[in-house]
Design an enzyme around this catalytic site. Sequence first.
Site, short mmCIF file in Angstrom:
data_model
loop_
_atom_site.label_atom_id
_atom_site.label_comp_id
_atom_site.label_asym_id
_atom_site.label_seq_id
_atom_site.Cartn_x
_atom_site.Cartn_y
_atom_site.Cartn_z
N ASP A 43 0.62 -1.08 -0.28
CA ASP A 43 0.12 -0.21 0.47
C ASP A 43 0.82 1.41 0.03
OD1 ASP A 43 -2.35 1.32 0.70
OD2 ASP A 43 -1.75 2.02 2.32
N ASP A 89 -0.26 5.15 0.89
CA ASP A 89 -0.58 6.16 1.63
C ASP A 89 -0.81 5.92 3.16
OD1 ASP A 89 -0.32 8.21 0.15
OD2 ASP A 89 -3.16 7.87 -0.61
#
Length: 335
Positions: A15, A17
């Site tokens: 991932d 952010d």
Amino acid sequence: MSATLLDGHDVVLFDLDGTVYRGGELVPGALEAIREVHRRGVTVRYVTNNASKSDSSVAEHLTGLGLTAAPTEVSTSAQAGAAVLAAQLPPGSRVLVVGAPALVSEVDRVGLVPVRDLADDPVAVVQGHSTETAWRNLAEACLAIRGGALWVACNSDRTLPTERGEVPGNGAMVAALQAATGQEPVVAGKPERPLLDRAVSSAGAQAPLMVGDRLDTDIAGAVHAGMPSLMVLTGVSTAADLLAATPDQRPDHVAADLRALHRPAAESAIAEQPGWKVRVDGDALELSTQPGEAGDALAALRTLCAAWWPTAAGPVAVRGVDERAQDALRHLGLA
């Protein structure tokens, strides 16, 4: 040396952010950890629910932060959303786009025709995050969905992390259309499978590891896809969230940051850790240290999860029996 968490995996799905970076800054330890993944010859895929940026712009942002990243290593929810549409619609079908130019480009790339108005007779609606989305855009989509158009949401994240804090994400806009139409979209991004399946397939991999900071998207997506996961405490979800997690949002490992990839897997595993003991006392937990060298607060957290999860789910009161246990709970925000 004990096997590291990375051992046995042929691709790591990161991932972005809250996991690799926060806004314009890399998370501490991310640069060294990801460089070591590359050095060991393990494939990297960056998987993001943000549909407002193209794979090229994401790769450029990562490169600007010091990482080595190519567009082919980036999988976005815009790509996943477009792929879901292409699997259900004939080529040349008109799709009303609520989102950024990056989403328009992905719809066009799969042989569909992106439009912005109901007057163009769209047969589907695709919705992704854009800071320019206005009432008019939602109104056009609402009317199309009410008229029977297929509705695909790139993701359902209700908030988006920024340097200033969490702000409304695509899921907040999706919720507005759900309220206005009474319909539910097909979701392409995490926690649903299309985005992760596409990333693994693009890598030709068989043994993926998902790494993320959000239980409701990253970890839930890994659970849905049947792949192991590592949660890092550098983003949205907290130690309290982890302890209260339901079975569909429980990671296999938890660590402070990405450097855990290159540490022994047993260190970050959700399991009873040396030096800590937990007693389940009805609807509460008692944490205590044991003779010998106790681990750090994260080791205590793993032990707490290992004791609570087989028993129940949801928030639970935790008491520290001794001073060191109380310090660990304060550090975790569980006191």
